[in-house]
Design an enzyme around this catalytic site. Structure first.
Site, PDB file in Angstrom:
ATOM      1  N   GLU A  61     -23.389 -17.543 -48.018  1.00 61.37           N
ATOM      2  CA  GLU A  61     -21.943 -17.346 -47.913  1.00 61.37           C
ATOM      3  C   GLU A  61     -21.553 -16.173 -47.019  1.00 61.37           C
ATOM      4  O   GLU A  61     -22.181 -15.115 -47.040  1.00 61.37           O
ATOM      5  CB  GLU A  61     -21.362 -17.134 -49.312  1.00 61.37           C
ATOM      6  CG  GLU A  61     -19.844 -17.212 -49.344  1.00 61.37           C
ATOM      7  CD  GLU A  61     -19.350 -17.668 -50.699  1.00 61.37           C
ATOM      8  OE1 GLU A  61     -19.217 -18.891 -50.878  1.00 61.37           O
ATOM      9  OE2 GLU A  61     -19.120 -16.817 -51.576  1.00 61.37           O
ATOM     10  N   LYS A  63     -18.480 -13.848 -46.697  1.00 60.40           N
ATOM     11  CA  LYS A  63     -17.337 -13.457 -47.524  1.00 60.40           C
ATOM     12  C   LYS A  63     -17.087 -11.960 -47.377  1.00 60.40           C
ATOM     13  O   LYS A  63     -17.974 -11.151 -47.620  1.00 60.40           O
ATOM     14  CB  LYS A  63     -17.639 -13.800 -48.998  1.00 60.40           C
ATOM     15  CG  LYS A  63     -16.603 -13.325 -49.975  1.00 60.40           C
ATOM     16  CD  LYS A  63     -16.799 -13.935 -51.359  1.00 60.40           C
ATOM     17  CE  LYS A  63     -18.060 -13.476 -52.046  1.00 60.40           C
ATOM     18  NZ  LYS A  63     -18.142 -13.974 -53.448  1.00 60.40           N
ATOM     19  N   LYS A 123     -14.834 -22.782 -47.842  1.00 63.29           N
ATOM     20  CA  LYS A 123     -14.672 -22.274 -49.209  1.00 63.29           C
ATOM     21  C   LYS A 123     -13.218 -21.822 -49.368  1.00 63.29           C
ATOM     22  O   LYS A 123     -12.827 -20.762 -48.890  1.00 63.29           O
ATOM     23  CB  LYS A 123     -15.645 -21.114 -49.442  1.00 63.29           C
ATOM     24  CG  LYS A 123     -15.767 -20.672 -50.897  1.00 63.29           C
ATOM     25  CD  LYS A 123     -16.800 -21.497 -51.639  1.00 63.29           C
ATOM     26  CE  LYS A 123     -17.028 -20.968 -53.051  1.00 63.29           C
ATOM     27  NZ  LYS A 123     -17.699 -19.660 -53.083  1.00 63.29           N
ATOM     28  N   GLU A 172     -17.119 -28.122 -58.095  1.00 65.92           N
ATOM     29  CA  GLU A 172     -17.548 -26.955 -58.865  1.00 65.92           C
ATOM     30  C   GLU A 172     -17.022 -27.022 -60.287  1.00 65.92           C
ATOM     31  O   GLU A 172     -15.831 -27.264 -60.508  1.00 65.92           O
ATOM     32  CB  GLU A 172     -17.042 -25.687 -58.183  1.00 65.92           C
ATOM     33  CG  GLU A 172     -17.368 -24.408 -58.932  1.00 65.92           C
ATOM     34  CD  GLU A 172     -16.828 -23.189 -58.216  1.00 65.92           C
ATOM     35  OE1 GLU A 172     -17.328 -22.880 -57.126  1.00 65.92           O
ATOM     36  OE2 GLU A 172     -15.895 -22.554 -58.739  1.00 65.92           O
ATOM     37  N   ASN A 193     -20.706 -22.884 -61.438  1.00 67.59           N
ATOM     38  CA  ASN A 193     -20.373 -21.480 -61.205  1.00 67.59           C
ATOM     39  C   ASN A 193     -20.681 -20.683 -62.470  1.00 67.59           C
ATOM     40  O   ASN A 193     -20.101 -20.943 -63.523  1.00 67.59           O
ATOM     41  CB  ASN A 193     -18.898 -21.335 -60.819  1.00 67.59           C
ATOM     42  CG  ASN A 193     -18.599 -19.974 -60.226  1.00 67.59           C
ATOM     43  OD1 ASN A 193     -19.279 -18.993 -60.518  1.00 67.59           O
ATOM     44  ND2 ASN A 193     -17.573 -19.912 -59.391  1.00 67.59           N
ATOM     45  N   GLU A 223     -24.324 -21.328 -58.681  1.00 70.50           N
ATOM     46  CA  GLU A 223     -23.473 -20.430 -57.911  1.00 70.50           C
ATOM     47  C   GLU A 223     -23.188 -19.156 -58.700  1.00 70.50           C
ATOM     48  O   GLU A 223     -22.892 -19.224 -59.890  1.00 70.50           O
ATOM     49  CB  GLU A 223     -22.124 -21.102 -57.612  1.00 70.50           C
ATOM     50  CG  GLU A 223     -22.190 -22.466 -56.977  1.00 70.50           C
ATOM     51  CD  GLU A 223     -20.822 -23.118 -56.885  1.00 70.50           C
ATOM     52  OE1 GLU A 223     -20.773 -24.342 -56.683  1.00 70.50           O
ATOM     53  OE2 GLU A 223     -19.800 -22.410 -57.027  1.00 70.50           O
ATOM     54  N   SER A 224     -23.275 -18.023 -58.031  1.00 70.91           N
ATOM     55  CA  SER A 224     -22.986 -16.695 -58.600  1.00 70.91           C
ATOM     56  C   SER A 224     -24.137 -16.206 -59.476  1.00 70.91           C
ATOM     57  O   SER A 224     -24.760 -16.976 -60.204  1.00 70.91           O
ATOM     58  CB  SER A 224     -21.687 -16.678 -59.426  1.00 70.91           C
ATOM     59  OG  SER A 224     -20.586 -17.053 -58.655  1.00 70.91           O
TER      60      SER A 224
END
Length: 264
Positions: A61, A63, A123, A172, A193, A223-224
């Site tokens: 990513e 970001k 995103k 997601e 997530n 994710e995360s």
């Protein structure tokens, strides 16, 4: 289903933003120009190639900031970051384009995609069909649909429309209820997530808890919360080999080097 407070704020603002975008560039004009869009690079296909080679499929990513952490990367160069991710073995890129909450930009996606050969997911927070056509014209290869922000009917309609315009879709989810809405969708990509959108706490247990309810035809993306090689090993022990990682990479001096450290 209760929409988390921060997500509701983002979605409310996104409706306003989309309304303003429609005035600047009407949907009819976007549809007219779709024939000039760059050919899609195959987001799912790129991930499947990595997995077939017994390698992790990393969505890396780009970001700058987030609502919970503020500015994550001061020295923000999407072109350099994209090149470093490609050189380090990423399967795909994720580029934040939300302006108000993540300090993103459509141009970051355009620049990052032009700098490498990797497919890119836009995103952002999709709340309107307009954004799907817009994403394709920007050059996105995939879009994100967040189950917590959309009704089951919207998920289904948006997923179908995305495929019509040659976009892959990452759906997601955050919990079992959202998972039930996502499972019938045609997309193979299912993101879990690990961040609780109410409390912002992160736990990899979220992915592990939801895995038993997921059919084998889905490609699960965790994710995360992936920060160490041990985190990666835990997921791979449970047959999760696809990852979306942002903050860990963005806080590193060299994002590509951090990707190598975690996955190779």
């Amino acid at each position: 289903m209760t929409t988390p407070t921060i997500l509701k704020r983002i979605i409310d603002r996104k409706h306003q933003e989309v309304a303003a975008r429609k005035l600047r560039q009407p949907l009819a004009l976007i549809k007219e120009n779709l024939s000039t869009a760059l050919p899609a690079r195959g987001f799912v296909r790129s991930m499947q190639r990595k997995l077939a080679a017994d390698q992790p499929a990393v969505i890396a990513e780009i970001k700058k900031a987030s609502p919970s952490k503020g500015v994550i990367r001061e020295n923000f160069d999407p072109v350099a970051i994209a090149k470093s991710y490609e050189a380090a073995g990423a399967a795909c890129l994720s580029v934040l384009t939300d302006i108000d909450f993540f300090q993103g930009s459509d141009q970051y996606l355009v620049q990052a995609r032009a700098a490498c050969k990797l497919p890119v997911i836009r995103k952002d927070f999709v709340v309107d069909e307009y954004q799907i056509y817009e994403s394709r014209l920007l050059g996105a290869d995939c879009i994100l649909l967040i189950a917590a922000a959309l009704s089951p009917d919207q998920l289904n309609r948006f997923c179908s429309l995305a495929r019509e315009v040659d976009l892959d879709v990452l759906v997601e989810v955050h919990n079992a209820e959202e998972l039930q809405h996502a499972l019938p969708l045609s997309t193979p990509l299912l993101g879990i997530n690990n961040r609780d959108l109410h409390s912002f706490e992160v736990s990899l247990q979220t992915t592990l808890d939801l895995l038993p309810g997921i059919l084998s035809d889905k490609l699960v993306v965790t994710e995360s919360g992936i920060h160490t090689p041990e985190d990666v090993a835990l997921m791979r022990q449970h047959h999760v080999h696809s990852f979306l990682v942002g903050e860990s990479f963005m806080r590193a001096d060299q994002p590509g080097d951090k990707l190598r450290d975690l996955f190779y």
